[in-house]
Write an enzyme that holds these catalytic residues in place. Sequence first.
Site, PDB file in Angstrom:
ATOM      1  N   ASN A 158      -1.417  44.379  -1.862  1.00  0.00           N
ATOM      2  CA  ASN A 158      -1.739  43.476  -2.981  1.00  0.00           C
ATOM      3  C   ASN A 158      -2.797  42.431  -2.632  1.00  0.00           C
ATOM      4  O   ASN A 158      -3.568  42.040  -3.489  1.00  0.00           O
ATOM      5  CB  ASN A 158      -0.476  42.831  -3.553  1.00  0.00           C
ATOM      6  CG  ASN A 158       0.313  42.059  -2.529  1.00  0.00           C
ATOM      7  OD1 ASN A 158       0.371  42.440  -1.367  1.00  0.00           O
ATOM      8  ND2 ASN A 158       0.911  40.979  -2.945  1.00  0.00           N
ATOM      9  N   GLU A 256       7.533  39.728   6.524  1.00  0.00           N
ATOM     10  CA  GLU A 256       7.249  39.045   5.252  1.00  0.00           C
ATOM     11  C   GLU A 256       7.526  40.067   4.159  1.00  0.00           C
ATOM     12  O   GLU A 256       6.720  40.968   3.943  1.00  0.00           O
ATOM     13  CB  GLU A 256       5.785  38.599   5.189  1.00  0.00           C
ATOM     14  CG  GLU A 256       5.365  37.632   6.261  1.00  0.00           C
ATOM     15  CD  GLU A 256       5.973  36.257   6.079  1.00  0.00           C
ATOM     16  OE1 GLU A 256       6.485  35.961   4.978  1.00  0.00           O
ATOM     17  OE2 GLU A 256       5.970  35.489   7.038  1.00  0.00           O
ATOM     18  N   CYS A 290       4.212  38.894  -3.886  1.00  0.00           N
ATOM     19  CA  CYS A 290       5.552  38.779  -3.310  1.00  0.00           C
ATOM     20  C   CYS A 290       6.280  37.575  -3.878  1.00  0.00           C
ATOM     21  O   CYS A 290       7.496  37.569  -3.985  1.00  0.00           O
ATOM     22  CB  CYS A 290       5.441  38.659  -1.796  1.00  0.00           C
ATOM     23  SG  CYS A 290       4.287  37.377  -1.290  1.00  0.00           S
ATOM     24  N   GLU A 469       4.293  32.565   8.824  1.00  0.00           N
ATOM     25  CA  GLU A 469       2.860  32.706   9.002  1.00  0.00           C
ATOM     26  C   GLU A 469       2.191  31.380   8.649  1.00  0.00           C
ATOM     27  O   GLU A 469       2.751  30.583   7.899  1.00  0.00           O
ATOM     28  CB  GLU A 469       2.331  33.833   8.100  1.00  0.00           C
ATOM     29  CG  GLU A 469       3.059  35.136   8.376  1.00  0.00           C
ATOM     30  CD  GLU A 469       2.297  36.379   7.984  1.00  0.00           C
ATOM     31  OE1 GLU A 469       2.171  36.616   6.780  1.00  0.00           O
ATOM     32  OE2 GLU A 469       1.842  37.111   8.880  1.00  0.00           O
TER      33      GLU A 469
END
Length: 499
Positions: A158, A256, A290, A469
């Site tokens: 994405n 993630e 997400c 992250e």
Amino acid sequence: MSIEAAASVVRYQMLVGGRWVDAKSGERFDSISPYSGSVWATMPVAGHADVDAAVEAARSAAPEWSRMLAKDRARILRRFATLIEENADHLGQTETRDNGKLLREMLGQVKSLPDYYNYWAGWADKVTGTVAPLDKPTIFHYILREPVGVVAAIVAWNSPLLLLTWKLAPALALGNTVVAKPSQQATASTIELAKLAAAAGFPDGVINVVTGPGASVGSYLAGHPGINKIAFTGGPDGGREVAHAAADHFTPISLELGGKSPNIVFEDADFETAVTGAMAGIFGASGQTCIAGSRLLVQRSIADRFVERLAERARAIKLGDPTAAETEMGPVCFRAQQEKIKGMVDRAVAAGAVAVVGGRTPDDDPQLAGGFFYLPTILTNVSPEMEIAQDEVFGPVLSVIPFDDEADALRIANASRYGLAAGVWTRDISRAHHMAQALEAGIVWVNTYRAASYAAPWGGVKQSGYGRESSAEAIHEYTRAKSVWVETAREIADPFVVR
Ligand code: NAD
């Protein structure tokens, strides 16, 4: 599927040890434009031998790269940042061509990448060890922070370059080498980025790219004994498989994963801003993020009015060519994703949900024929335990659930196996902070949604994954502590007891 004029189909290669290569088997796969439905590029399908070669190249490059003066590594990262800036238009166009998201969104993301490389270049010579005051008077003890070694960076389709950069920039700055595996649904921009690596001055083998499906290439890479850390962004199924593969060699991993994020609107919120926030949360990127605010929790006293206004705005969303300036929503990335969305919405409606807007593919619109479009969809009459309210759709589908008060909102919001992000819309400052503390999520936005920065940690709780992250938090993902003990006394008192 038609093939775009054969001459214009781009033939990509992989980067292994500084060389551009095809798969040893010669096998390739097609990359299909989500807007036209046509093949626009072909990519190598890496075999085991290709992955072995990439890991070997990264291992060979690791000692020199990790010993290079940090300021010199930083200089290369800064040059990389400048090259990305100079090539941003091409990189953004490649992303849109591959994943169908709006060009202005992909350009915005690509233009933010240099900030990440510059930020991590700044960290390169500032990550220091520490001297700990131990309870041993004669011991001089210090902690060294060392790179972990070879990082496998496996990412979703994405936001390919943003997700990769969240891994690549800290990993490289802190002295690691990388084997990147982009998604088979959006591979091209990673290869285009890697083309800039040599010009930036990265030695051969510091950045490698292997391409192909997750089930074969990704899983072999994740289970490779030559990998020292896996940084994964993707769905929970892929994440679980990667975690299993990593377990064989006890490879450290950060995950993630997906989300079912609640966007919570209280009656005291600024009404129109909250409507815009709800729109941004679910219809931005056609819902393929997400952190999509896919559950709209709205206080019962304003629920009808809120849904009415949201529906009005959703109906006006302009679908179309993702490269056109006036387009507000592009297609979804690939046919199977479109079918997944359709299936989930159809089942929700069969279970009693009501599609106030959308709820189908725009088959009646000839302008959109050929593309993998799904209409912006708002579902009411959704109860919190329904599949549509529990599972990630990864499409432009919003489930509306009313709530009575703060406690009710929290109960519904936290009744999810995911915990990536949450939005809170209120003008009550105490409530905002209370909600931020009580929500089970790695990211909470108050009176805003879908914001990210190199200096803010990113990651989830529960089945949205673990590890962080960006920001200084990520330093621990790409370095490990070495504990060094130096005896300053001349003798060891008793060799038979622990000191
Ligand atoms: P996916 O899990 O299918 O694939 C992600 C990557 O992993 C791809 O490169 C794929 O080839 C690879 N892969 C898949 N199965 C694998 C396996 N068994 N072993 C090794 N590699 C494997 O996910 P996707 O469909 O590409 O992306 C959508 C998902 O990603 C959504 O769930 C979304 O929420 C999540 N996502 C999370 C974040 C985040 O920051 N938390 C960001 C973007 C997307």
